[in-house]
Design an enzyme around this catalytic site. Structure first.
Site, PDB file in Angstrom:
ATOM      1  N   TRP A  33      21.800 -28.074 -39.556  1.00 51.11           N
ATOM      2  CA  TRP A  33      20.929 -28.558 -40.708  1.00 51.11           C
ATOM      3  C   TRP A  33      20.780 -27.312 -41.795  1.00 51.11           C
ATOM      4  CZ3 TRP A  33      16.612 -25.650 -41.598  1.00 51.11           C
ATOM      5  CH2 TRP A  33      15.913 -24.841 -40.409  1.00 51.11           C
ATOM      6  N   GLU A  76       9.426 -14.646 -39.990  1.00 51.99           N
ATOM      7  CA  GLU A  76      10.925 -14.951 -40.074  1.00 51.99           C
ATOM      8  C   GLU A  76      11.566 -14.488 -41.382  1.00 51.99           C
ATOM      9  OE1 GLU A  76      12.563 -17.190 -38.326  1.00 51.99           O
ATOM     10  OE2 GLU A  76      11.312 -18.197 -36.975  1.00 51.99           O
ATOM     11  N   GLU A 111      19.379 -17.618 -38.234  1.00 54.91           N
ATOM     12  CA  GLU A 111      17.729 -17.513 -38.515  1.00 54.91           C
ATOM     13  C   GLU A 111      17.296 -17.328 -39.840  1.00 54.91           C
ATOM     14  OE1 GLU A 111      15.343 -16.506 -36.188  1.00 54.91           O
ATOM     15  OE2 GLU A 111      16.385 -16.815 -34.604  1.00 54.91           O
ATOM     16  N   HIS A 114      15.335 -20.438 -41.385  1.00 56.20           N
ATOM     17  CA  HIS A 114      14.038 -20.613 -40.893  1.00 56.20           C
ATOM     18  C   HIS A 114      12.892 -20.169 -41.978  1.00 56.20           C
ATOM     19  CE1 HIS A 114      15.646 -20.377 -36.794  1.00 56.20           C
ATOM     20  NE2 HIS A 114      16.073 -21.310 -37.152  1.00 56.20           N
ATOM     21  N   GLU A 164      12.301 -14.608 -28.684  1.00 59.70           N
ATOM     22  CA  GLU A 164      12.587 -15.907 -29.245  1.00 59.70           C
ATOM     23  C   GLU A 164      12.113 -17.080 -28.546  1.00 59.70           C
ATOM     24  OE1 GLU A 164      14.653 -16.274 -31.541  1.00 59.70           O
ATOM     25  OE2 GLU A 164      16.443 -15.233 -31.527  1.00 59.70           O
ATOM     26  N   THR A 167       8.809 -17.443 -30.157  1.00 64.99           N
ATOM     27  CA  THR A 167       8.803 -18.051 -31.605  1.00 64.99           C
ATOM     28  C   THR A 167       9.007 -19.618 -31.229  1.00 64.99           C
ATOM     29  OG1 THR A 167       9.876 -16.008 -32.126  1.00 64.99           O
ATOM     30  CG2 THR A 167      10.128 -17.966 -33.830  1.00 64.99           C
ATOM     31  N   ASP A 196      16.197 -24.566 -32.747  1.00 62.75           N
ATOM     32  CA  ASP A 196      17.281 -23.246 -32.884  1.00 62.75           C
ATOM     33  C   ASP A 196      16.578 -22.031 -32.037  1.00 62.75           C
ATOM     34  OD1 ASP A 196      18.720 -24.418 -34.831  1.00 62.75           O
ATOM     35  OD2 ASP A 196      18.006 -23.176 -36.614  1.00 62.75           O
ATOM     36  N   GLU A 197      15.247 -21.814 -32.330  1.00 65.83           N
ATOM     37  CA  GLU A 197      14.827 -20.439 -31.108  1.00 65.83           C
ATOM     38  C   GLU A 197      15.014 -20.712 -29.914  1.00 65.83           C
ATOM     39  OE1 GLU A 197      14.047 -18.395 -32.993  1.00 65.83           O
ATOM     40  OE2 GLU A 197      12.975 -18.805 -34.749  1.00 65.83           O
ATOM     41  N   HIS A 200      18.633 -20.026 -29.222  1.00 64.52           N
ATOM     42  CA  HIS A 200      18.797 -18.316 -29.253  1.00 64.52           C
ATOM     43  C   HIS A 200      18.080 -17.746 -27.912  1.00 64.52           C
ATOM     44  CE1 HIS A 200      18.852 -19.027 -33.892  1.00 64.52           C
ATOM     45  NE2 HIS A 200      20.148 -19.280 -33.365  1.00 64.52           N
TER      46      HIS A 200
END
Length: 325
Positions: A33, A76, A111, A114, A164, A167, A196-197, A200
């Site tokens: 995305w 971020e 990252e 974000h 991570e 977050t 995403d976090e 990660h």
């Protein structure tokens, strides 16, 4: 002090697996995305109405929750600090097109989206003094950070595994609370960032797992050292205009706790999750110092729980310059 030569050898060997790390834990650029997927289209005839809707929901957000959203965005946006820090750890060669430098650049690219998404949301929402937010962001990048890891990859991977995950918790909670008030679009934004976090976090936890397999005693000692120091958040030097570095952090942390986005209990839960994921209790073949570190780590969640249970949720309000009066 750690044995740098051993660290370099471990990192060199693990660096051969970087392409597998990237394909397992990161998403190709053209499949993942992008911020514009979730923001009003400025070329659309519906743009004005979509922005009005976004602003209506933003005005109705709880103050502490909104502050946490802004602070998450600023955290971020300080990405240049995190990338430059990781590029400097032992075992990372910036001149190589493969290996750990490749992982860090690919991770940074993911990252980066974000901060882009949240910054544009805040700009459009009409409730934010963007100049003050930009001042805080510039200061945060300028002031840097001191996370207690030195240039040790073991300690840095402990830190990123924890951070991570933290977050992920923060973005996911903001999204959940936004959804409860009907702010579905913001909830989706926070949700995709949180996802995403989570990926990660799995990556960095995997790196630590691999190191435990080849150098268990030193990895255990590094883990204990990081937890004795306590994991500080990357934005711990946050400040507003006219303040000294770090002066705003306590107020932001208090707001996040009052909003129930990130609390002391979450810190303990993340620690417990890492202990379980890395099977710390069952790691064997340790030297005497590492065995003592292992014992300390297994008892730590209980000790922290007793302390956290005695701490009251802070109720001292702070009027953030980030929010328009």
């Amino acid at each position: 002090m750690y044995n740098k030569l051993v660290r370099l050898e471990v990192m060199r060997n693990l660096g051969k697996e970087v392409n597998d790390f990237i394909s397992s834990y990161l998403t190709p650029v053209e499949k993942i995305w992008q911020p514009t997927d979730f923001l009003p289209d400025s070329a659309s005839s519906e743009f004005k109405y979509e922005v009005e809707e976004l602003q209506t929901f933003a005005r109705e957000m709880d103050y502490d929750l909104f502050v946490t959203l802004i602070g998450d965005c600023i955290t971020e946006e300080a990405l240049p600090t995190y990338e430059s820090w990781l590029m400097g750890i032992d075992g990372v060669n910036q001149e190589e097109s493969s290996g750990w430098a490749k992982w860090i650049r690919n991770w940074t690219a993911e990252e980066n989206r974000h901060g882009d998404l949240l910054n544009k949301y805040l700009y459009l929402c009409g409730r934010v003094n963007m100049r003050e937010v930009e001042i805080t962001t510039q200061y945060l990048i300028q002031d840097g950070l001191d996370i207690g890891t030195t240039m040790d990859p073991y300690r840095n991977f402990i830190y990123t595994s924890f951070q991570e995950t933290a977050t992920n918790v923060s973005h996911r909670r903001v999204g959940t609370l936004a959804k409860q008030s009907g702010n579905v679009k913001l909830a989706k934004m926070c949700g995709v960032i949180a996802a995403d976090e989570a990926r990660h976090a799995k990556a960095y936890k995997h790196f630590v797992t691999r190191i435990f397999e080849v150098d268990p005693s030193e990895m255990m000692i590094a883990f204990e050292d990081m937890m004795r120091k306590k994991i500080v958040m990357p934005a711990h030097l946050m400040r507003e205009s006219g303040q000294k570095a770090g002066e705003l952090w306590a107020h932001f942390s208090d707001a996040a706790q009052r909003a129930m986005v990130y609390t002391g209990h979450d810190y303990i839960n993340i620690l417990s999750e890492l202990l379980s994921d890395w099977k710390i209790e069952h790691i064997s073949g340790l030297n005497e110092k590492a065995e003592k570190a292992q014992e300390y780590l297994m008892k730590l969640p209980g000790r922290l729980q007793k302390i956290t249970d005695r701490i009251a949720t802070p109720d001292l309000d702070h009027q953030f310059k980030w929010i328009k009066s």
